[in-house]
Design a protein around this motif. Sequence first.
Motif, PDB file in Angstrom:
ATOM      1  N   ALA A 135      -8.660  -0.020   2.488  1.00  9.17           N
ATOM      2  CA  ALA A 135      -7.768  -0.851   1.669  1.00  9.17           C
ATOM      3  C   ALA A 135      -7.487  -2.178   2.366  1.00  9.17           C
ATOM      4  O   ALA A 135      -7.479  -3.243   1.728  1.00  9.17           O
ATOM      5  CB  ALA A 135      -6.464  -0.104   1.390  1.00  9.17           C
ATOM      6  N   LEU A 174       0.846  -1.188   0.000  1.00 11.60           N
ATOM      7  CA  LEU A 174       0.000   0.000   0.000  1.00 11.60           C
ATOM      8  C   LEU A 174       0.885   1.243   0.000  1.00 11.60           C
ATOM      9  O   LEU A 174       1.382   1.672   1.032  1.00 11.60           O
ATOM     10  CB  LEU A 174      -0.930  -0.007   1.214  1.00 11.60           C
ATOM     11  N   ILE A 194      -0.674  -7.498   3.553  1.00  7.83           N
ATOM     12  CA  ILE A 194      -0.692  -6.127   3.041  1.00  7.83           C
ATOM     13  C   ILE A 194       0.349  -5.343   3.816  1.00  7.83           C
ATOM     14  O   ILE A 194       0.370  -5.343   5.049  1.00  7.83           O
ATOM     15  CB  ILE A 194      -2.088  -5.480   3.146  1.00  7.83           C
ATOM     16  N   TRP A 219      -0.912  -1.161  -4.506  1.00  6.64           N
ATOM     17  CA  TRP A 219      -2.047  -0.258  -4.490  1.00  6.64           C
ATOM     18  C   TRP A 219      -1.548   1.091  -3.993  1.00  6.64           C
ATOM     19  O   TRP A 219      -0.452   1.198  -3.471  1.00  6.64           O
ATOM     20  CB  TRP A 219      -3.152  -0.741  -3.545  1.00  6.64           C
ATOM     21  N   THR A 235      -9.034   3.777  -2.983  1.00  4.94           N
ATOM     22  CA  THR A 235      -7.744   3.160  -3.210  1.00  4.94           C
ATOM     23  C   THR A 235      -7.725   2.530  -4.598  1.00  4.94           C
ATOM     24  O   THR A 235      -8.685   1.905  -5.016  1.00  4.94           O
ATOM     25  CB  THR A 235      -7.486   2.070  -2.161  1.00  4.94           C
ATOM     26  N   ASN A 263       2.103   5.782   5.391  1.00  5.09           N
ATOM     27  CA  ASN A 263       0.887   5.043   5.735  1.00  5.09           C
ATOM     28  C   ASN A 263       1.002   4.315   7.062  1.00  5.09           C
ATOM     29  O   ASN A 263      -0.004   3.832   7.590  1.00  5.09           O
ATOM     30  CB  ASN A 263       0.562   4.027   4.632  1.00  5.09           C
TER      31      ASN A 263
END
Length: 630
Positions: A387, A296, A399, A362, A346, A405
Motif C-alpha cells: 500500500a 490506511l 500515508i 484505503w 489493498t 497497522n
Amino acid sequence: MVAPLSTWPWENLGLFKYLLYGPLAAKVLYSWIYEDTLKDHWCLHILLICALRGLIHQLWSSYGNMLFLTRNRRIKQQGVDFKQIDREWDWDNFIILQALLASMACLIFPSLDGLPLWNSKGFIALLLLHVTISEPVYYWAHRVFHESYLFTHYHSLHHSSPVPQPFTAGHATFLEHLVLCVVIGIPLTGSILMGYGSTSMIYSYVLAFDFLRCLGHSNVEVVPHEIFNKLPFLRYLIHTPTYHSLHHTEMGTNFCLFMPLFDAMGKTLNSNSWQIHEKISSDSAKYGRVPDFVFLAHVVDITSAMHVPFVFRSFSSIPFSTRIFLLPFWPITFMVMLIMWAWSKTFLITFYNLRGRLHQTWAVPRFGFQYFLPFATDGINKHIEEAILRADRMGVKVISLAALNKNEALNGGGTLFVNKHPDLNVRVVHGNTLTAAVILNDIPRDVKEVFLTGATSKLGRAIALYLCRRRVRVLMLTSSTERFQKIQKEAPADCQNYLVQVTKYQAAQNCKTWIVGKWITPREQGWAPSGTHFHQFVVPPILAFRRDCTYGELAAMRLPDDVEGLGSCEYTMERGVVHACHAGGVVHQLEGWTHHEVGAIDVDRIDLVWEAALKHGLRPVSSSVNEQHN
C-alpha cells in the motif's frame, strides 16, 4: 405552504411504512398455511418484485461505492456526503407506491392472477408500446417538470442530490412518481389488454426499467465508447451514465428516459454527450485525480466489516454498533474474509475533500484478530508495504497508518518500511503525536498526579515524559524496571523524580486520574477511588464498569466544517469525527511537513502538532478539552 402531492402520504411513519406490505404478506402466509394450494399468486409476485427491485438498487449502489473498482470510472469525483444520504433515506417510497397500485389493479382485475408464465408476443408488444408511448410521454413530462413552478415545488428535490447515485433514481416527490407509474404502466397494461400478457413479461420489464434507471444514475461509466464507435446508431437507443449525469449539471439538456433519440428529435441533446463519454471511458485505465493523503485503515471484526459504504450506505453513515439485521449476513462476510485472506489486495473505501485537497481511506484486507496471529505478521506487513509503495507510485504525499497497522511489535510503528525504502517520496505517518496531544489536553491543568497503564508503550512513554515536564507525578504501572529506567533517563534531570514505577493497581487507590493504555478488568478498575476519571488510549475501549466513575472516549478530533464528500462514519465515531491518529496524518499533509512520523513520539512536537491541528480547523471532541480551548 407545501405544494399538493409533493410529500408522501406515509412520510411521518418512519420505518413503520414497511407495514404497508403487511396485508400482502399476511395474504400469502394465510394461503400457504391454511389452504391446500397457494392462492392469490399476485400477492407473492408483488412482494418478490419489490424485493428484487430493492436488491437491484442496492447492488448498483454497492458497485458504485466500490472505489477500488470504480475510482477511475467515476463521472463526478466528489463523494456523497451525509446531507445527500439523509435526503435520500426514503428513496424506496416509490416501490411501496407501485406495490399498492399493483395490489389495487389485481383486486379490480382478478384475471391478472391467471396470466401465463411466458408469451413471446407480449415482449414485442411491450417494446413497441414503450418506444412509441412511454418514452415520449416521459420525455414530455420531464420537460414540463423543468418549468418554473413545477421545478421549484417538485422536481428540484431530485436535483438537490449533487452526485447522482442509484438511490437518487427513486428520490423524487409523490406527484413525480405518480407520473412515473403511468409511464411504466402503459406498456404493461397495453400488452395485457391485447391478450399478450405474461408473468415473465411483467418481471422482465419492471426489473429492466429499474436496472436502466440505476445505470443512468450510477455515476460510474460502464458502457465502453468503442461500442458507439463501431455501431453509431446505438448511441440513440440507450443512454449512458455520462449522458444522464449531464442532465444534472446542464439541466436544459438530455431529458430522455432511456433513449437519446427523443432528445435528438426534441433538440435537447447535449452536444458534448459523446465526447465526454468517450473521454471518461478511455481514461478508465489511467489514474484519476491522485489523493494528497491516504489513511490506511483495517477492519476490526467481521461484523464491523459490514460498516463500509459499499455494503449498506445508510448504515455506514451512522456510528457503528452491532445490529440484529447484520446477523444473517455474518456467514457471507466470514466467507469473504476467508477469500480476502487467501487472495487480496489493498482496496479503497471512501474519500473526501478538505479545502480542495482530496483525501482517501484505503483498507488493508485483514481483520483485527489476524494481527495477533504470529504466522500472519509477514503477510500483514507485506500488504502494508504494498500500500505504501502503491501510494508512492501514484504521487500521494502522506500515508497514515491506523491503529494495528502501526503496532510496535508488528513493524516498529512504521520504521520497518521507512528503513527498508529510504527513498520514499510519500511520507509515512503514525499520527500518534496528535493522539498524545489530545489525551494530554484532556487532562485538567490542576491535576498533580496520574496513574498510567501501558506506561512503556509508544504513547505511554510520550505521555509520561510530557507530564513530568509539567511537574505532574506519574505512577507508571510496569513490571519492567529496565524499560522504566530507560524512559526515566529521557526526562530532564530535574523532572525524573516525577516518574514513579509501580507494579500493582493498589498503588493508585488514592489517585483519581487514570490514563489507561492497557486493557484493565472490572476487578482492576475496583482499585480506583470514587470519582475517578478514566482517560484511555486502549483499543478496544475498557468497559464502563464503575457507576461512580467517569470514562473518556478514545482520542478523536472533529474535521473542519468545510469538509466535502464525507458520507461514512469512522467505526464508532460520530459523523465528521475521526480517530486522532487519522487527524494527525491530515495535519501532517496540510502543514506540508516533509519528515516521516514513525517510531517513538517526539515529545517536543506534541504542542506544535496540537496547535497546527487547531489552526486548520480541527476540534477536539472531548468536552473537557473544548472547555479548556474556549
